[in-house]
Motif scaffolding. Sequence first.
Motif, PDB file in Angstrom:
ATOM      1  N   ASN A   1      58.864   0.086 -63.427  1.00 47.60           N
ATOM      2  CA  ASN A   1      57.874  -0.502 -62.520  1.00 47.60           C
ATOM      3  C   ASN A   1      58.357  -1.834 -61.954  1.00 47.60           C
ATOM      4  O   ASN A   1      58.198  -2.107 -60.756  1.00 47.60           O
ATOM      5  CB  ASN A   1      56.541  -0.705 -63.244  1.00 47.60           C
ATOM      6  CG  ASN A   1      55.795   0.598 -63.468  1.00 47.60           C
ATOM      7  OD1 ASN A   1      55.979   1.569 -62.725  1.00 47.60           O
ATOM      8  ND2 ASN A   1      54.960   0.628 -64.489  1.00 47.60           N
ATOM      9  N   ARG A   2      58.954  -2.644 -62.802  1.00 48.75           N
ATOM     10  CA  ARG A   2      59.385  -3.968 -62.342  1.00 48.75           C
ATOM     11  C   ARG A   2      60.463  -3.849 -61.268  1.00 48.75           C
ATOM     12  O   ARG A   2      60.400  -4.520 -60.231  1.00 48.75           O
ATOM     13  CB  ARG A   2      59.905  -4.788 -63.523  1.00 48.75           C
ATOM     14  CG  ARG A   2      60.386  -6.191 -63.135  1.00 48.75           C
ATOM     15  CD  ARG A   2      60.817  -6.987 -64.348  1.00 48.75           C
ATOM     16  NE  ARG A   2      61.878  -6.332 -65.085  1.00 48.75           N
ATOM     17  CZ  ARG A   2      63.165  -6.360 -64.736  1.00 48.75           C
ATOM     18  NH1 ARG A   2      63.533  -6.993 -63.626  1.00 48.75           N
ATOM     19  NH2 ARG A   2      64.079  -5.761 -65.479  1.00 48.75           N
TER      20      ARG A   2
ATOM     21  N   ARG B   1      61.085  -1.274 -59.277  1.00 53.62           N
ATOM     22  CA  ARG B   1      60.533  -0.690 -58.054  1.00 53.62           C
ATOM     23  C   ARG B   1      59.762  -1.721 -57.256  1.00 53.62           C
ATOM     24  O   ARG B   1      59.840  -1.767 -56.018  1.00 53.62           O
ATOM     25  CB  ARG B   1      59.637   0.503 -58.391  1.00 53.62           C
ATOM     26  CG  ARG B   1      59.147   1.256 -57.148  1.00 53.62           C
ATOM     27  CD  ARG B   1      58.188   2.373 -57.505  1.00 53.62           C
ATOM     28  NE  ARG B   1      57.065   1.884 -58.270  1.00 53.62           N
ATOM     29  CZ  ARG B   1      56.813   2.199 -59.538  1.00 53.62           C
ATOM     30  NH1 ARG B   1      57.604   3.014 -60.190  1.00 53.62           N
ATOM     31  NH2 ARG B   1      55.768   1.690 -60.156  1.00 53.62           N
ATOM     32  N   GLU B   2      59.007  -2.575 -57.934  1.00 53.02           N
ATOM     33  CA  GLU B   2      58.178  -3.565 -57.245  1.00 53.02           C
ATOM     34  C   GLU B   2      58.999  -4.737 -56.715  1.00 53.02           C
ATOM     35  O   GLU B   2      58.725  -5.253 -55.627  1.00 53.02           O
ATOM     36  CB  GLU B   2      57.097  -4.081 -58.200  1.00 53.02           C
ATOM     37  CG  GLU B   2      56.063  -3.016 -58.566  1.00 53.02           C
ATOM     38  CD  GLU B   2      55.218  -3.423 -59.764  1.00 53.02           C
ATOM     39  OE1 GLU B   2      55.355  -4.583 -60.216  1.00 53.02           O
ATOM     40  OE2 GLU B   2      54.430  -2.585 -60.243  1.00 53.02           O
ATOM     41  N   GLU B   3      60.036  -5.141 -57.467  1.00 53.71           N
ATOM     42  CA  GLU B   3      60.765  -6.361 -57.104  1.00 53.71           C
ATOM     43  C   GLU B   3      62.094  -6.083 -56.410  1.00 53.71           C
ATOM     44  O   GLU B   3      62.469  -6.791 -55.473  1.00 53.71           O
ATOM     45  CB  GLU B   3      61.011  -7.202 -58.367  1.00 53.71           C
ATOM     46  CG  GLU B   3      59.728  -7.662 -59.045  1.00 53.71           C
ATOM     47  CD  GLU B   3      60.013  -8.412 -60.336  1.00 53.71           C
ATOM     48  OE1 GLU B   3      61.211  -8.633 -60.653  1.00 53.71           O
ATOM     49  OE2 GLU B   3      59.041  -8.764 -61.042  1.00 53.71           O
ATOM     50  N   THR B   4      62.818  -5.069 -56.886  1.00 57.03           N
ATOM     51  CA  THR B   4      64.164  -4.793 -56.356  1.00 57.03           C
ATOM     52  C   THR B   4      64.377  -3.285 -56.338  1.00 57.03           C
ATOM     53  O   THR B   4      65.058  -2.736 -57.213  1.00 57.03           O
ATOM     54  CB  THR B   4      65.259  -5.449 -57.238  1.00 57.03           C
ATOM     55  OG1 THR B   4      64.825  -6.735 -57.669  1.00 57.03           O
ATOM     56  CG2 THR B   4      66.562  -5.572 -56.478  1.00 57.03           C
ATOM     57  N   PRO B   5      63.805  -2.572 -55.361  1.00 55.58           N
ATOM     58  CA  PRO B   5      63.872  -1.103 -55.381  1.00 55.58           C
ATOM     59  C   PRO B   5      65.269  -0.527 -55.231  1.00 55.58           C
ATOM     60  O   PRO B   5      65.476   0.646 -55.506  1.00 55.58           O
ATOM     61  CB  PRO B   5      62.967  -0.685 -54.227  1.00 55.58           C
ATOM     62  CG  PRO B   5      62.845  -1.886 -53.361  1.00 55.58           C
ATOM     63  CD  PRO B   5      62.959  -3.071 -54.259  1.00 55.58           C
TER      64      PRO B   5
ATOM     65  N   SER C   1      62.396   3.387 -55.936  1.00 55.44           N
ATOM     66  CA  SER C   1      61.182   3.703 -55.181  1.00 55.44           C
ATOM     67  C   SER C   1      61.265   5.119 -54.647  1.00 55.44           C
ATOM     68  O   SER C   1      62.356   5.677 -54.462  1.00 55.44           O
ATOM     69  CB  SER C   1      60.991   2.735 -54.013  1.00 55.44           C
ATOM     70  OG  SER C   1      61.905   3.019 -52.969  1.00 55.44           O
TER      71      SER C   1
ATOM     72  N   ASP D   1      55.647   6.108 -58.466  1.00 53.62           N
ATOM     73  CA  ASP D   1      55.464   5.158 -57.365  1.00 53.62           C
ATOM     74  C   ASP D   1      54.029   5.241 -56.857  1.00 53.62           C
ATOM     75  O   ASP D   1      53.603   6.273 -56.325  1.00 53.62           O
ATOM     76  CB  ASP D   1      56.442   5.501 -56.235  1.00 53.62           C
ATOM     77  CG  ASP D   1      56.501   4.417 -55.165  1.00 53.62           C
ATOM     78  OD1 ASP D   1      55.517   3.662 -55.026  1.00 53.62           O
ATOM     79  OD2 ASP D   1      57.524   4.336 -54.465  1.00 53.62           O
TER      80      ASP D   1
ATOM     81  N   ALA E   1      52.707   4.146 -54.296  1.00 53.33           N
ATOM     82  CA  ALA E   1      52.610   4.366 -52.855  1.00 53.33           C
ATOM     83  C   ALA E   1      52.471   5.848 -52.527  1.00 53.33           C
ATOM     84  O   ALA E   1      51.975   6.209 -51.454  1.00 53.33           O
ATOM     85  CB  ALA E   1      53.842   3.796 -52.152  1.00 53.33           C
TER      86      ALA E   1
END
Length: 406
Positions: free
Chosen positions: A31-32, A34-38, A55, A326, A328
Amino acid sequence: MSTTVTVNHPPTTDIAFPLSRRGDVLPAEANRLREETPIARVRTLTGDPAWLVSSYALAKQVLEDERFSLKDTANPGVPRQYALTIPPEVVDNMGSINSAGLRDAVMRTLSPRADRALDGWLQAEAHRLIDVLTAQGAPGELRDGFADPYSAALHCRLLGIPAEDGRRLMAGVDLAFLTSPVPFAGAVPNWYKDLGHVLGRLNADPEPVDGLLGRFAALRRSPDVADRVGDELLATVALSLFGAGAVSTSAFLLNAVVYLCERPELADRLRREPALIGRAVDELLRVNLSIGDALPRLALADVPVGGVLVKEGELVLVLVEGANYDPAVFPDPERIDFDRPSNPHLAFGAGRHFCPASALGRTHAEIALTALVERLPGLRLAVPADQLAWRPGFIKRLPERLPVVW
């Protein structure tokens, strides 16, 4: 007017890959990242740098773009996830298959409809194994007692070899799919030992008539020169199909059972609504964490991905659990929801290398899970979940043993 700037990052990184080996808890890093550095730089087991894509959108881009190659990840001198456990010449041969007849034989074998009796046979095999478990009494062990033999038996049938070969070949898979930073002594002899066994089955007298080996035996008599393939390559294809298929289906079942044991309301619902099994399997595929080491691709050109430039010759790893969780694409992604209106998960990959056995894998799982929830209505883990031992250094996340009560 906005402008997207494409940059390239230095090859060094402090992020070690793979992530956690535990298969029932989503790694926090997924999760981290994907959210910060996909798309992030990581360092693999071999010490090589790689791009990790986490992502859904970027995963789809990489998997569907033919400038990212699976075959070329075995080339000499390229960055790797881990040391090769199959001889490089075998990988080269597999990548150069151009026989239409061979490809057709494999695709027909992997179609659940190729064997009209398959569904009934799978049901009978699942219930036979459950009969043995219940006769022995609880606690029972579902890896050796169900998932492995059920999956091995299916793949022996697909190949057209005796079911008793399953245990022998599964033992070879245990070694062939180890992930190690350096080559190890047993890898090559392990491969050739099992290859020799499959060659013996292919060249038996009388020659095989069933399954993939039966199709291969017929192919050897083809008048089409383009379809004339050496026996060793035929056996290599058959052995590779067994290994990849049997370990994937077994690992998925084990992880799915863990989820159903920890959330008994899901199993209860499947008992009440058996027609739901197709959607349930798709959702269990989405949340399943059995793909432990990401899907590798080698860049064949400089390609912009997510704001960075992936350069020709660099390794890209697609983190399936990052994409499949993800938010999204999958609202409330950590909730197992059998009623998702849309479920475009990437458990079978995407693009050119979308798993050709996806329909067969679904059939295998639907029949197995239906039998387990019907026959073992009180199915639960026999030990606390945090006491399960998850196999280290393996291409799949799976528990070494899965003790259950019912």
